[in-house]
Scaffold this motif. Structure first.
Motif, PDB file in Angstrom:
ATOM      1  N   ILE A 170     -10.943  29.192  33.862  1.00 32.87           N
ATOM      2  CA  ILE A 170     -10.900  27.477  33.734  1.00 32.87           C
ATOM      3  C   ILE A 170     -10.537  27.532  32.246  1.00 32.87           C
ATOM      4  CG2 ILE A 170     -12.287  25.382  33.805  1.00 32.87           C
ATOM      5  CD1 ILE A 170     -13.536  26.802  36.209  1.00 32.87           C
ATOM      6  N   ALA A 171     -11.317  28.177  31.425  1.00 31.65           N
ATOM      7  CA  ALA A 171     -11.278  27.931  29.998  1.00 31.65           C
ATOM      8  C   ALA A 171      -9.997  28.436  29.422  1.00 31.65           C
ATOM      9  CB  ALA A 171     -12.276  29.056  29.329  1.00 31.65           C
ATOM     10  N   ASN A 172      -9.584  29.339  30.044  1.00 33.70           N
ATOM     11  CA  ASN A 172      -8.027  29.916  29.652  1.00 33.70           C
ATOM     12  C   ASN A 172      -7.091  28.773  29.986  1.00 33.70           C
ATOM     13  OD1 ASN A 172      -8.606  32.110  28.517  1.00 33.70           O
ATOM     14  ND2 ASN A 172      -8.212  33.574  30.192  1.00 33.70           N
ATOM     15  N   GLU A 173      -7.226  28.174  31.101  1.00 32.33           N
ATOM     16  CA  GLU A 173      -6.193  26.994  31.700  1.00 32.33           C
ATOM     17  C   GLU A 173      -6.221  25.780  30.766  1.00 32.33           C
ATOM     18  OE1 GLU A 173      -5.016  24.423  35.640  1.00 32.33           O
ATOM     19  OE2 GLU A 173      -6.066  26.507  35.760  1.00 32.33           O
ATOM     20  N   LEU A 174      -7.404  25.486  30.433  1.00 32.68           N
ATOM     21  CA  LEU A 174      -7.928  24.260  29.433  1.00 32.68           C
ATOM     22  C   LEU A 174      -7.849  24.476  28.047  1.00 32.68           C
ATOM     23  CD1 LEU A 174     -10.616  22.793  31.738  1.00 32.68           C
ATOM     24  CD2 LEU A 174      -8.033  21.874  31.446  1.00 32.68           C
ATOM     25  N   HIS A 175      -7.535  25.674  27.517  1.00 30.13           N
ATOM     26  CA  HIS A 175      -7.616  26.010  26.199  1.00 30.13           C
ATOM     27  C   HIS A 175      -8.764  25.686  25.436  1.00 30.13           C
ATOM     28  CE1 HIS A 175      -3.306  26.845  26.589  1.00 30.13           C
ATOM     29  NE2 HIS A 175      -3.235  25.661  27.126  1.00 30.13           N
ATOM     30  N   LEU A 176      -9.909  26.079  26.299  1.00 31.29           N
ATOM     31  CA  LEU A 176     -11.353  25.897  25.692  1.00 31.29           C
ATOM     32  C   LEU A 176     -11.807  27.354  25.537  1.00 31.29           C
ATOM     33  CD1 LEU A 176     -12.275  22.689  27.714  1.00 31.29           C
ATOM     34  CD2 LEU A 176     -11.844  22.797  25.458  1.00 31.29           C
ATOM     35  N   SER A 177     -13.271  27.332  25.046  1.00 34.24           N
ATOM     36  CA  SER A 177     -14.157  28.626  24.909  1.00 34.24           C
ATOM     37  C   SER A 177     -14.744  28.729  26.341  1.00 34.24           C
ATOM     38  CB  SER A 177     -14.846  28.561  24.048  1.00 34.24           C
ATOM     39  OG  SER A 177     -15.867  27.722  24.175  1.00 34.24           O
ATOM     40  N   SER A 178     -15.037  29.854  26.836  1.00 32.27           N
ATOM     41  CA  SER A 178     -15.892  29.937  27.907  1.00 32.27           C
ATOM     42  C   SER A 178     -17.260  29.240  28.024  1.00 32.27           C
ATOM     43  CB  SER A 178     -16.107  31.353  28.372  1.00 32.27           C
ATOM     44  OG  SER A 178     -14.753  31.909  28.638  1.00 32.27           O
ATOM     45  N   GLY A 179     -17.843  29.329  26.721  1.00 27.75           N
ATOM     46  CA  GLY A 179     -19.043  28.539  26.402  1.00 27.75           C
ATOM     47  C   GLY A 179     -18.744  26.955  26.631  1.00 27.75           C
ATOM     48  N   THR A 180     -17.926  26.543  26.254  1.00 28.60           N
ATOM     49  CA  THR A 180     -17.635  24.928  26.087  1.00 28.60           C
ATOM     50  C   THR A 180     -17.608  24.814  27.837  1.00 28.60           C
ATOM     51  OG1 THR A 180     -16.809  24.805  24.262  1.00 28.60           O
ATOM     52  CG2 THR A 180     -15.974  23.040  25.794  1.00 28.60           C
ATOM     53  N   VAL A 181     -16.803  25.408  28.545  1.00 25.76           N
ATOM     54  CA  VAL A 181     -16.750  25.191  30.056  1.00 25.76           C
ATOM     55  C   VAL A 181     -17.785  25.473  30.721  1.00 25.76           C
ATOM     56  CG1 VAL A 181     -15.560  26.135  32.336  1.00 25.76           C
ATOM     57  CG2 VAL A 181     -14.067  25.948  30.025  1.00 25.76           C
ATOM     58  N   ARG A 182     -18.642  26.270  30.453  1.00 25.86           N
ATOM     59  CA  ARG A 182     -20.023  26.573  30.866  1.00 25.86           C
ATOM     60  C   ARG A 182     -20.799  25.424  30.782  1.00 25.86           C
ATOM     61  NH1 ARG A 182     -20.827  30.909  28.478  1.00 25.86           N
ATOM     62  NH2 ARG A 182     -19.960  32.303  30.257  1.00 25.86           N
ATOM     63  N   ASN A 183     -20.856  25.023  29.513  1.00 29.88           N
ATOM     64  CA  ASN A 183     -21.610  23.632  29.150  1.00 29.88           C
ATOM     65  C   ASN A 183     -21.289  22.403  29.775  1.00 29.88           C
ATOM     66  OD1 ASN A 183     -23.300  25.044  27.171  1.00 29.88           O
ATOM     67  ND2 ASN A 183     -21.930  24.495  25.457  1.00 29.88           N
ATOM     68  N   HIS A 184     -19.963  22.213  30.121  1.00 28.74           N
ATOM     69  CA  HIS A 184     -19.492  21.239  30.834  1.00 28.74           C
ATOM     70  C   HIS A 184     -19.845  21.252  32.368  1.00 28.74           C
ATOM     71  CE1 HIS A 184     -17.569  19.085  27.855  1.00 28.74           C
ATOM     72  NE2 HIS A 184     -16.717  20.055  27.657  1.00 28.74           N
TER      73      HIS A 184
END
Length: 77
Positions: A37-51
């Motif tokens: 998910i993070a790769n697809e959205l160009h975000l860090s894994s931590g950011t995706v986890r927080n969301h």
């Protein structure tokens, strides 16, 4: 106004999700792990986890998969 839409709006909770949470949720509903998910959205894994963690109490669910289903069921995606 369509009477059915008017009735639905009375019983469907307001969307509590932020724009970014909605975006993460939309990608998450197609499956994949946090890293994908993070790769697809160009975000860090931590950011995706927080969301994803913030989605759980907002949807009144117990895990991220149920949170995505709840968002879909409520028409927030």
């Amino acid at each position: 106004m369509d009477p059915t839409l008017a009735e639905d709006s009375l019983f469907t909770p307001a969307n509590p999700l932020t724009e970014r949470e909605t975006e993460v949720c939309q990608v998450a509903r197609h499956g994949g792990n946090i890293s994908e998910i993070a790769n697809e959205l160009h975000l860090s894994s931590g950011t995706v986890r927080n969301h994803m963690l913030s989605l759980i109490p907002k949807t009144g669910t117990g895990n991220r998969h149920a949170a995505v289903r709840a968002a879909e069921d409520n028409g927030w995606l």
